[in-house]
Design an enzyme around this catalytic site. Sequence first.
Site, mmCIF file in Angstrom:
data_model
loop_
_atom_site.group_PDB
_atom_site.id
_atom_site.type_symbol
_atom_site.label_atom_id
_atom_site.label_comp_id
_atom_site.label_asym_id
_atom_site.label_seq_id
_atom_site.Cartn_x
_atom_site.Cartn_y
_atom_site.Cartn_z
ATOM 1 N N ASP A 257 0.994 -1.249 -0.009
ATOM 2 C CA ASP A 257 -0.099 -0.188 0.196
ATOM 3 C C ASP A 257 0.798 1.097 0.119
ATOM 4 O O ASP A 257 0.408 2.380 -0.163
ATOM 5 C CB ASP A 257 -0.994 -0.052 1.284
ATOM 6 C CG ASP A 257 -1.848 1.183 1.291
ATOM 7 O OD1 ASP A 257 -2.597 1.552 0.220
ATOM 8 O OD2 ASP A 257 -1.741 1.850 2.397
ATOM 9 N N GLU A 262 6.270 8.374 -3.606
ATOM 10 C CA GLU A 262 4.804 8.492 -4.009
ATOM 11 C C GLU A 262 4.469 9.936 -4.464
ATOM 12 O O GLU A 262 5.019 10.898 -4.163
ATOM 13 C CB GLU A 262 3.845 8.206 -2.475
ATOM 14 C CG GLU A 262 4.295 6.964 -2.161
ATOM 15 C CD GLU A 262 3.095 6.520 -0.743
ATOM 16 O OE1 GLU A 262 2.295 7.439 -0.471
ATOM 17 O OE2 GLU A 262 3.211 5.445 -0.422
ATOM 18 N N HIS A 280 -1.904 3.738 -1.404
ATOM 19 C CA HIS A 280 -1.727 4.418 -0.039
ATOM 20 C C HIS A 280 -3.081 4.658 0.457
ATOM 21 O O HIS A 280 -3.436 5.894 0.900
ATOM 22 C CB HIS A 280 -0.712 5.645 -0.109
ATOM 23 C CG HIS A 280 -0.372 6.065 1.173
ATOM 24 N ND1 HIS A 280 0.978 6.579 1.526
ATOM 25 C CD2 HIS A 280 -0.630 5.665 2.589
ATOM 26 C CE1 HIS A 280 1.233 6.860 2.745
ATOM 27 N NE2 HIS A 280 0.330 6.245 3.339
ATOM 28 N N ALA A 283 -5.376 4.938 5.495
ATOM 29 C CA ALA A 283 -6.231 5.872 6.354
ATOM 30 C C ALA A 283 -7.393 6.160 5.392
ATOM 31 O O ALA A 283 -8.331 7.036 6.030
ATOM 32 C CB ALA A 283 -5.450 7.190 6.869
#
Length: 530
Positions: A257, A262, A280, A283
Amino acid sequence: MSKPVVLIAEELSPATLSALGPDFEIRNCDGSDREQLLGELKRGVDAVLIRSATKMDSEAISVAKGLKVIARAGVGLDNVDIPAATTAGVMVVNAPTSNIVSAAELAIALLLASARNIAPAFATLKKGKWARSKYTGAELFEKTLGIVGFGRIGQLVAHRMQGFGMNVIAYDPYLQPARAAQLGVDLVSLDDLLAKSDFITIHLPKTKETANLIGVEALKKVKPTVRIINAARGGVLDENALFEALKENRVAGAGLDVFATEPCIDSPLFTLENVVATPHLGASTDEAQERAGIAVAESVRKALAGELVPDAVNVKGGIIHEEIRPALPLVEKLAQIATALIDELPVAIEVLVKGEISAHDCSVLASSALKGALAATGAEDVTYVNAPGLAQERGLTSNVITDPVSPEYRNAIEIRAAFSNGAHISVEGTLMGIRQVEKIIAIDKFDLDLQPADYLLFLRYTDRPGVVGIVGDTLGKAGINIASMQVARSSAGGDALMAITIDSAVAKDLVKNVGDATKANLARTVTLRS
């Protein structure tokens, strides 16, 4: 008075605004637009709320007129220059527990997807192929899960995977084995974990020590059937080494993830059928975003009210035990009184914590004492962030001493202040009852039972008849109402201390008149500042 300005630089949960309430002027901007962000910061803001797209670097912090707090609605703070913020006296807060459940669940989702080849099987099905025999997977039952980093998220993963019948082992050099044992997990060395695990999931922050921790050498020690999951931080798992191990069938699969760089949209790992990856999303749940927004909104409210914020990352003291928190404002008041009675800034303050609360980490009370002393001398905008720096500039130090013995009270805190002119003073207080009512219980050798109030008047004089009447008459003629009055004395006719709470401020000339009329050797008014 105008309301404090809160700049919301990224899209946040509607619950964030609700948690902030009506006490702030809310402005919005696109924090990823550098020119727009700097323009808004230059206009003057008290707080800025961000997620991951807004960079609060040294340039942004330096132009932010009046900025007091940077709040990151999430866990990571890679986009905030914390040293620059600390130098500028800006509190940095995040929401460290807001996404732990979401992150743990995603790690488990990636683990399951890798174990059962979900992604390639679905991709093949979309192409019109029924490749049932090609995608035989692996059960979790009675397999060994190795958790690298056994903090809050790692522990959540362990608890959930034990429900699948997995044997869980963990590597964490900072965790006590007894804590792991309570959770039914064996702590092992990293080498043992690599050799024994059928599945490995990473839950470590990226630091100098953890960068590429699972790299070329580590991947030589694993079972060829192992599947590796990283939903923590990119760069802890060496992506190039992982790619080679997957190609050479030294690792059976991976679920990712997070990535070293990034956004990551072009990785050789994405060409492999035995890799499942997400952008990602750890969350990225409605619940986590709402929790993060509410948490930082509450932190902003506390920070702008001058309170210590438990989630502040650049304030000495760290996480504050619930038994210590009520003592923070009490210590501030004690330090203010000590400073005001001598009418100058101390050079040293000793905070003596006595009783049951001394068993907890009381170090934050040193900052509380500094904040109170500085406020008493008229320092503006003193916070728990900048108080240590301001005190150092002015030659003031503070330290905390603990003593488990408190003879008269369950807990008591004494401020001992020393001044450059040789004067010393002690002010002692306690928190009483279930409601934790603040009480001043002693000043030097004089015992009191005084509840702090906004306006206080103290007199030290020689005990004799008529002094109480003189004080009452003088204040009454000036229109000053007395709320309460206490007199403590060493002996009849000896030294005495009068402590008076009043309903309004007292002018300096009136304080002098009261002192002259009573022949006091000390007459001071104290205005307690929040």
